[in-house]
Write a protein that holds these residues in place. Structure first.
Motif, short mmCIF file in Angstrom:
data_model
loop_
_atom_site.label_atom_id
_atom_site.label_comp_id
_atom_site.label_asym_id
_atom_site.label_seq_id
_atom_site.Cartn_x
_atom_site.Cartn_y
_atom_site.Cartn_z
N ALA A 1 28.95 4.58 18.13
CA ALA A 1 27.91 5.33 17.41
C ALA A 1 28.50 6.62 16.88
O ALA A 1 29.45 7.16 17.46
CB ALA A 1 26.73 5.64 18.33
N ILE A 2 27.93 7.11 15.78
CA ILE A 2 28.34 8.40 15.23
C ILE A 2 27.12 9.19 14.80
O ILE A 2 26.06 8.62 14.54
CB ILE A 2 29.31 8.25 14.03
N ILE A 3 27.31 10.51 14.73
CA ILE A 3 26.21 11.39 14.33
C ILE A 3 26.77 12.48 13.44
O ILE A 3 27.88 12.99 13.67
CB ILE A 3 25.50 11.98 15.57
N SER A 4 26.03 12.81 12.40
CA SER A 4 26.47 13.83 11.45
C SER A 4 26.44 15.21 12.09
O SER A 4 25.83 15.41 13.15
CB SER A 4 25.58 13.81 10.21
N TRP A 5 27.07 16.17 11.41
CA TRP A 5 27.14 17.51 11.99
C TRP A 5 25.76 18.14 12.10
O TRP A 5 25.52 18.97 12.98
CB TRP A 5 28.09 18.39 11.18
N THR A 6 24.83 17.73 11.24
CA THR A 6 23.47 18.27 11.30
C THR A 6 22.63 17.55 12.35
O THR A 6 21.57 18.05 12.74
CB THR A 6 22.77 18.13 9.94
N GLY A 7 23.07 16.39 12.75
CA GLY A 7 22.29 15.58 13.68
C GLY A 7 21.22 14.74 13.01
O GLY A 7 20.48 14.03 13.68
N THR A 8 21.16 14.81 11.69
CA THR A 8 20.09 14.10 10.99
C THR A 8 20.44 12.67 10.61
O THR A 8 19.57 11.88 10.28
CB THR A 8 19.71 14.86 9.71
N ARG A 9 21.75 12.36 10.64
CA ARG A 9 22.17 11.00 10.32
C ARG A 9 22.91 10.40 11.50
O ARG A 9 23.78 11.03 12.08
CB ARG A 9 23.06 11.00 9.08
N THR A 10 22.57 9.16 11.80
CA THR A 10 23.24 8.42 12.86
C THR A 10 23.57 7.02 12.38
O THR A 10 22.94 6.51 11.44
CB THR A 10 22.38 8.32 14.14
N TYR A 11 24.55 6.44 13.04
CA TYR A 11 24.95 5.08 12.66
C TYR A 11 25.48 4.40 13.92
O TYR A 11 26.19 5.02 14.71
CB TYR A 11 26.01 5.14 11.57
N TYR A 12 25.12 3.12 14.07
CA TYR A 12 25.47 2.38 15.28
C TYR A 12 26.17 1.07 14.94
O TYR A 12 25.89 0.44 13.92
CB TYR A 12 24.21 2.07 16.08
N ALA A 13 27.02 0.66 15.85
CA ALA A 13 27.55 -0.69 15.76
C ALA A 13 26.40 -1.67 15.97
O ALA A 13 25.45 -1.38 16.70
CB ALA A 13 28.63 -0.89 16.81
N ASP A 14 26.50 -2.82 15.35
CA ASP A 14 25.39 -3.77 15.38
C ASP A 14 24.96 -4.12 16.80
O ASP A 14 23.76 -4.22 17.09
CB ASP A 14 25.77 -5.04 14.62
N SER A 15 25.90 -4.30 17.69
CA SER A 15 25.57 -4.75 19.04
C SER A 15 24.91 -3.65 19.87
O SER A 15 24.38 -3.92 20.95
CB SER A 15 26.82 -5.26 19.75
N MET A 16 24.93 -2.41 19.38
CA MET A 16 24.34 -1.29 20.10
C MET A 16 22.98 -0.87 19.53
O MET A 16 22.24 -0.13 20.18
CB MET A 16 25.26 -0.07 20.06
N LYS A 17 22.66 -1.35 18.34
CA LYS A 17 21.40 -0.94 17.72
C LYS A 17 20.22 -1.33 18.59
O LYS A 17 20.12 -2.45 19.07
CB LYS A 17 21.27 -1.60 16.34
N GLY A 18 19.31 -0.39 18.76
CA GLY A 18 18.13 -0.62 19.57
C GLY A 18 18.34 -0.42 21.05
O GLY A 18 17.37 -0.37 21.82
#
Length: 124
Positions: free
Chosen positions: A49-66
């Protein structure tokens, strides 16, 4: 220069939860993209998973979503990874990483700073 220290790993049963923390020190931490990666024995390091410096954007690997949630508190220089519904295949060493670029990359080699890792073991 950024120093990262992970904590919160441990042994948990299938279906359980863990919360990993990454404490960061150094100037300009709040401007860094932050990521969690993991590496299981005999496997390559993979994006979690990653998160932007503002904390407003996140992104997950498919197997970790949810199941996993990444968050950050720039005032406390801390990154969190809340993990739920854990499975044996989640067993790995989990690493926190920092990238000074604003581009949210999932490639481990793009990250400049790494912690020492924390072991997560999920028993079946």
């Amino acid at each position: 220069q950024v120093q990262l220290v992970e904590s919160g790993g441990g042994l948990v049963q299938t279906g359980g939860s863990l919360r990993l923390s990454c404490a960061a020190s150094g100037r300009a931490f709040s401007s860094y993209t932050m990521g969690w990666f993991r590496q299981a024995p005999g496997k390559e390091r993979e994006f979690v998973a990653i998160i932007s410096w503002t904390g407003t954007r996140t992104y997950y690997a498919d197997s970790m979503k949810g199941r996993f949630t990444i968050s950050r508190d720039n005032a406390k220089n801390t990154i969190l990874l809340q993990m739920t519904s854990l499975k044996p295949e989640d067993t790995a060493i989990y690493y926190c990483a920092a990238d000074r670029n604003a581009i949210m990359t999932t490639t481990p080699s793009d990250y400049e700073y790494w912690g020492q890792g924390t072991q997560v073991t999920v028993s079946s």
